[in-house]
Enzyme design. Structure first.
Site, short mmCIF file in Angstrom:
data_model
loop_
_atom_site.label_atom_id
_atom_site.label_comp_id
_atom_site.label_asym_id
_atom_site.label_seq_id
_atom_site.Cartn_x
_atom_site.Cartn_y
_atom_site.Cartn_z
N ASP A 125 0.85 -1.18 0.00
CA ASP A 125 0.00 0.00 0.00
C ASP A 125 0.90 1.24 0.00
O ASP A 125 1.89 1.28 0.72
CB ASP A 125 -0.89 -0.02 1.24
CG ASP A 125 -1.92 1.10 1.23
OD1 ASP A 125 -2.56 1.29 0.19
OD2 ASP A 125 -2.04 1.78 2.26
N GLU A 147 -4.92 14.67 6.29
CA GLU A 147 -5.09 15.54 5.12
C GLU A 147 -6.17 16.58 5.36
O GLU A 147 -6.00 17.77 5.06
CB GLU A 147 -5.46 14.70 3.88
CG GLU A 147 -4.38 13.76 3.43
CD GLU A 147 -4.52 12.37 4.04
OE1 GLU A 147 -5.09 12.29 5.16
OE2 GLU A 147 -4.06 11.39 3.44
N ALA A 175 -14.59 4.61 -0.36
CA ALA A 175 -13.73 4.11 -1.43
C ALA A 175 -14.46 4.08 -2.77
O ALA A 175 -13.85 4.12 -3.83
CB ALA A 175 -13.24 2.70 -1.08
N LYS A 202 -14.96 17.70 -2.34
CA LYS A 202 -13.54 17.61 -2.68
C LYS A 202 -13.20 16.13 -2.86
O LYS A 202 -13.75 15.26 -2.17
CB LYS A 202 -12.66 18.24 -1.60
CG LYS A 202 -12.50 17.42 -0.32
CD LYS A 202 -11.48 18.05 0.61
CE LYS A 202 -11.11 17.11 1.75
NZ LYS A 202 -12.20 16.76 2.64
#
Length: 679
Positions: A296, A337, A368, A389
């Site tokens: 990942d 983030e 997802a 976003k």
């Protein structure tokens, strides 16, 4: 050493011995020989020769037990150190809005506790609110604190670790007695160690060989009786039970039989020394044969804390307008983030937290499938603002569904940032694209060199990421992986693993997030980062306490080392039986065909020129016992691994351990025979 010696005697229990068929046969032989010795004593005809055979047979069993006990003892010592670190504390359990002090062992799955500076985390759990620095040295041995926060892939906390700053709310994710430390203790003690398929297959082979030799030895007295009768020799010279047992023990592969368990246990122990917990021996063996490694990207290849560094507005949109919308869409985003976007908007444009309740805000979480998040705000005029976003493709679809269009300059910005290896997040409101948020991630230092090492081992590396293809390609080139999967959903990872396995490959997977859990469970070797989520840790069959993806190289080396060690010692064990044939066969059969001078045709087989039939048999049985002890350090340490082809490794091992196993016993038996005859 002292504990291992005690355990060697405890393991004389027939129930324990039966788990190792080869050594169980030796144990039965030792009992029968002992019975013969005591019978002779009661009959007034004590035989020192038979007594010595009995003694060395018991030593053979004890030395085999010792090799297993000393390997287990190292694990028990580590378990004891873990027990010292495990503290039973009072947990601050949340009961509604009130705190309630309860003993940590009483916490159940689903309970919520609060931990502040100086508190010991009472049990395994997941941070559901807040961010804190945590000292995990009790588990990992690493003194540097780590960050644990709600949301994202760094939310799992381990019982027994200590909060050293801030305040967090933790949801307990395990039942009492099933914490990470509890499972570590049981694993390193070997309580849950099961035989691997290779071990079972080798045990069956060794048992089969032992049965064949047993049948051969059982028939020998009948053949000898016929030969003695035909030659006119007295029947009293027929083979005795102690001599037959000595012959059988020297013929069956006792060396590898005595060391087999120690090799398997020491493999788990060597991994633990590298701060990796293996929940099954099967996973260690599979690691030695891994062909494809899936990693990942976020948190594994890169540092994982992607931070917002800039707002790039679309044409006709002011930076302030873009920052305002980006901040509003991120107010409920608990990921690093999301928080960095809120902070950047505040630092660059003075935009501080707003009261969104008066606008009846409805936050849209990231999934997802949708690959975007945002908020719906209702204005005073009743009009709803849809702010989103997410990835460029997700926002493009969102805009087109609103009958809008995706500006060319935004598309160019996305491409440019992606080619730089950054992650572009596009922001839109209703049918209008406002601009791009520049998220920057950093590739971990030294990882490119590690991937080169994996390549030299014949392992293909594949990076998996949810980023677009351009960003993925840039990161893949910087990290030095062989292949990448962009815009991958959890089901895509799972399918890739199944496809590789269907092609006959063994797949390793490294991950740390909840979305990695299905792939970790499917992979032949699933390594979960200790810093990751509880779901990932439970899905994998290995846990890296240091959360360092490059650790896989060491895991592969340990796996290959375990397989090579088992093969090398099996080769040595079978090869060294040849010398015993030349020692015992002439010794027991020389009287059958000897002439008046005592020299017969079988004397030609006595190439070691051993002193007497009795000393020859004793020398072989003594060497057979001592070689187990002498090989224990090699079984525990393992054969040295070098990244070379399998055929070359096989050739080297055949020369070193095959030829060595052939020559060493001739030398050893001759030296022991000389000492016996000297004293």
């Amino acid at each position: 050493m002292l504990e291992a010696t005690k355990d060697s005697f405890r393991k004389l229990n027939p129930v324990s011995l039966m788990k190792n068929p080869v050594i169980f046969i030796v144990g039965i032989g030792a009992v029968l020989t002992t019975v013969v010795v005591f019978t002779n004593i009661f009959q007034g005809s004590f035989s020192g020769f038979n007594f010595q055979i009995a003694i060395w047979l018991w030593f053979t069993v004890l030395f085999a037990n010792f090799s297993e006990a000393i390997a287990e003892g190292r694990g028990k010592a580590q378990a004891d150190s873990l027990r010292k670190n495990r503290t039973e504390t009072l947990a601050r359990k949340m009961n509604g809005t009130k705190e309630e002090a309860v003993p940590a062992p009483q916490l159940k799955k689903g309970d919520v506790v609060v931990c502040e500076t100086g508190d010991v985390i009472p049990s395994d759990g997941e941070v559901i609110e807040g961010i804190a620095s945590v000292d995990e040295s009790a588990i990992t041995g690493e003194s540097a604190p780590v960050i644990r926060e709600s949301g994202g892939d760094r939310s799992a906390v381990t019982g027994g670790t200590k909060v050293i700053s801030d305040r967090i709310l933790i949801r307990i994710t395990c039942e009492p007695g099933d914490t990470f430390i509890d499972r570590m203790i049981s694993l390193v003690e070997g309580a849950q160690r099961k035989k691997t398929p290779n071990e079972i297959a080798l045990s069956i082979l060794l048992s089969g060989l032992s049965i064949i030799f047993l049948l051969a030895v059982v028939t020998l007295p009948a053949f000898f009786a016929y030969s003695l009768k035909a030659s006119g020799l007295p029947m009293t010279q027929n083979l005795t039970i102690p001599v037959l047992i000595a012959l059988l023990v020297c013929l069956i592969p006792t060396t590898i039989g005595g060391l087999l368990s120690a090799i398997g246990i020491s493999g788990m122990d060597r991994l633990l020394q590298r701060n990796v917990i293996a929940t099954s021996g099967r996973a260690i063996e599979a690691a030695g044969d891994v062909d494809v490694l899936l990693l990942d990207k976020t948190g594994t290849i890169t540092l994982g804390n992607r931070m917002a560094t800039n707002f790039v507005p679309a044409e006709g949109v002011s930076p302030e307008e873009l920052a305002d919308a980006a901040q509003l869409s991120s107010l409920s985003d608990e990921t690093p983030e999301g928080r960095s976007i809120v902070v950047l908007a505040k630092e660059k444009f003075g935009l501080r937290a707003r009261d969104v309740q008066q606008h009846n805000a409805v936050f849209i979480p990231f999934t997802a499938q949708s690959r975007m998040s945002g908020v719906d705000l209702t204005g005073d005029d009743g009009k709803i603002r849809h702010i989103r976003k997410g990835s460029s493709e997700a926002i493009r679809n969102f805009i087109l569904n609103q009958d809008g269009f995706f500006p060319k300059n935004v598309e160019d910005t996305v491409t440019e940032l992606a080619q730089m290896g950054a992650t572009p997040l596009v922001v839109a409101e209703d049918d209008k694209v406002l601009g791009v948020i520049h998220l920057k991630d950093i590739v971990k230092g030294g990882i490119k060199q590690r991937f080169e090492q994996l390549r030299s081992m014949g392992i293909k590396t594949v990076m998996i990421t949810g980023d677009n293809a351009l960003t993925a390609a840039a990161i893949a080139a910087e990290a030095g992986v062989d292949d990448f999967m962009a815009e991958a959903k959890p089901e895509d990872k799972l399918q890739r693993i199944r496809d590789e396995q269907a092609s006959g490959r063994l797949v390793g997977m490294i991950g740390d997030g909840t979305n990695d859990a299905p792939a970790l469970a499917q992979a032949d070797v699933g390594i979960a980062m200790n810093s990751g989520t509880q779901a990932a840790r439970e899905a994998g069959n290995m846990i890296d306490l240091d959360s360092n993806p490059t650790k896989l190289i060491e895991v592969v080396e340990v796996g290959k080392q375990l397989l090579m060690t088992r093969g090398a010692l099996t080769t040595f064990s079978i090869a060294n039986d040849v010398a015993k044939y030349f020692a015992i066969i002439p010794a027991i059969a020389i009287a059958l065909y000897s002439g008046k001078s005592g020299v017969g045709p079988l004397s030609a087989l006595n190439i070691m020129h051993l002193g007497s039939p009795e000393s020859a048999i004793l020398s072989a049985i003594i060497f057979n016992a001592l070689i187990i002890v002498l090989l224990v350090p090699l079984a525990l340490k393992g054969v040295k691994y070098k990244p070379i082809s399998a055929s070359k490794a096989l050739s080297q091992n055949l020369i070193i351990y095959g030829l060595g196993g052939l020559v060493a016993p001739f030398i050893g038996i001759k030296i022991i025979d000389m000492l016996i005859n000297l004293f």
